[in-house]
Design an enzyme around this catalytic site. Structure first.
Site, short mmCIF file in Angstrom:
data_model
loop_
_atom_site.label_atom_id
_atom_site.label_comp_id
_atom_site.label_asym_id
_atom_site.label_seq_id
_atom_site.Cartn_x
_atom_site.Cartn_y
_atom_site.Cartn_z
N CYS A 89 -2.19 6.04 5.52
CA CYS A 89 -0.93 6.23 6.24
C CYS A 89 -0.33 7.59 5.84
CB CYS A 89 0.04 5.11 5.91
SG CYS A 89 0.62 5.11 4.20
N GLU B 12 -4.18 3.56 -2.14
CA GLU B 12 -4.54 4.90 -2.59
C GLU B 12 -3.74 5.30 -3.82
OE1 GLU B 12 -4.96 5.03 1.99
OE2 GLU B 12 -3.88 3.89 0.48
N HIS C 62 0.79 1.41 -2.51
CA HIS C 62 -0.32 1.49 -1.58
C HIS C 62 -1.63 1.59 -2.35
CE1 HIS C 62 2.19 2.81 2.13
NE2 HIS C 62 2.98 2.24 1.24
N CYS D 69 0.58 7.93 2.13
CA CYS D 69 -0.54 8.16 1.21
C CYS D 69 -1.13 9.55 1.38
CB CYS D 69 -1.60 7.09 1.38
SG CYS D 69 -1.07 5.48 0.80
#
Length: 296
Positions: free
Chosen positions: A128, A103, A101, A131
């Site tokens: 999400c 992040e 992801h 994360c």
């Protein structure tokens, strides 16, 4: 300027774009130091917060999402004042847990660069649950400020109330606190030595499976990744995924990889070799060199 930024640079206000273009040289991989950031703020006549949000299309240009075709960029601002870009990465044809992801990418970028704390996370879509949990593993994770376009800023604790984190499992030194594990290995191979160093800096408080991956391209450049565990286990970031994200940020193709080394501790509760080989073979047809080492 790198070709991958040509479209995204047009989305920036002209004064900011003009100031940024000299930074987007062939070696740019998403790191802007505090002085450069201050100069961007001054040249653009924007606030720092406005500049960081405006830079998100540049971060998203680092993405490689062949499955979702959804480009996500993230920017982690460190306590040092430097900023570190990251973007999502997906491996073609592989299970979705191999994905990185945005992040995670930005945080791993900061960690590999020696940053000791993240104070702000700027992202172009709401983090999400995966994360949010990953960020909660960091030093004072709940106090990280989350910045989203056209939304009020909130701390991570707002997005993750009643959080479960390292302290719940009696871990007092969270991710980004420098920790070193020493291993016994006699090698003169620079790539193995690099992997060993990064394995010693990896974060595996739940399994003690300290591990790192180093990828080498045909021109001799190397790209590393360390294991980063999580109190909730599943948001852990595997060293191969971190290394591939690192390589992608540097604008290198998977097909350029000529050698891959995984070093991991003999005393870990798990082995990462299977997942590492799966990820490697999804992108290039070479064999993984697997080295198991004993802690000192």
């Amino acid at each position: 300027m790198q070709d991958r930024f040509i479209k995204s640079i047009t989305q920036l206000p002209t004064p900011l774009a003009d100031a940024l273009i000299p930074l987007l040289h062939q070696n740019f991989a998403g790191h802007i130091d505090a002085q450069q950031l201050a100069e961007l703020v001054q040249s653009s006549k924007m606030t720092e917060a406005e500049v960081l949000l405006a830079l998100l299309p540049i971060a998203a240009a680092l993405a490689k999402p062949p499955i979702s075709e959804f480009y996500v960029g993230a920017i982690a601002k460190g306590k040092s004042g430097d900023i570190y870009m990251g973007a999502n990465l997906e491996l073609p044809g592989e299970a979705l847990f191999h994905s990185v992801h945005a992040e995670q990418s930005a945080i791993s970028h900061a960690w590999l660069s020696g940053e000791s704390q993240i104070v702000d996370m700027i992202v172009n879509a709401s983090p999400c649950g995966h994360c949010r949990q990953f960020m909660n593993e960091l030093v004072e994770g709940g106090q990280i400020k989350i910045h989203l376009p056209s939304q009020d800023n909130h701390l991570l604790s707002y997005y993750l109330p009643y959080a479960f984190g390292p302290k719940d499992l009696n871990v007092q030194s969270p991710l980004l606190v420098k920790q070193e594990t020493e291993f016994a290995l006699d090698s003169s191979d620079p790539m193995v030595i690099e992997a060993l160093d990064h394995a010693g800096l990896s974060y595996a408080p739940y399994t003690q499976s300290y591990a790192a991956v180093v990828l080498e391209t045909a021109d001799g450049a190397t790209y590393c990744g360390r294991y980063a565990e999580n109190a909730a286990f599943n948001p852990s970031m595997l060293p191969m995924q971190m290394a591939l994200s690192n390589l992608t940020r540097h604008n290198r193709d998977f097909g350029e990889i000529r050698r891959a080394v995984l070093v991991e501790s003999s005393q870990g509760k798990i082995s990462l070799v299977g997942a590492t080989m799966d990820a490697l073979h999804a992108v290039v047809a070479i064999e993984l060199e697997h080295i198991v080492v004993d802690p000192v």
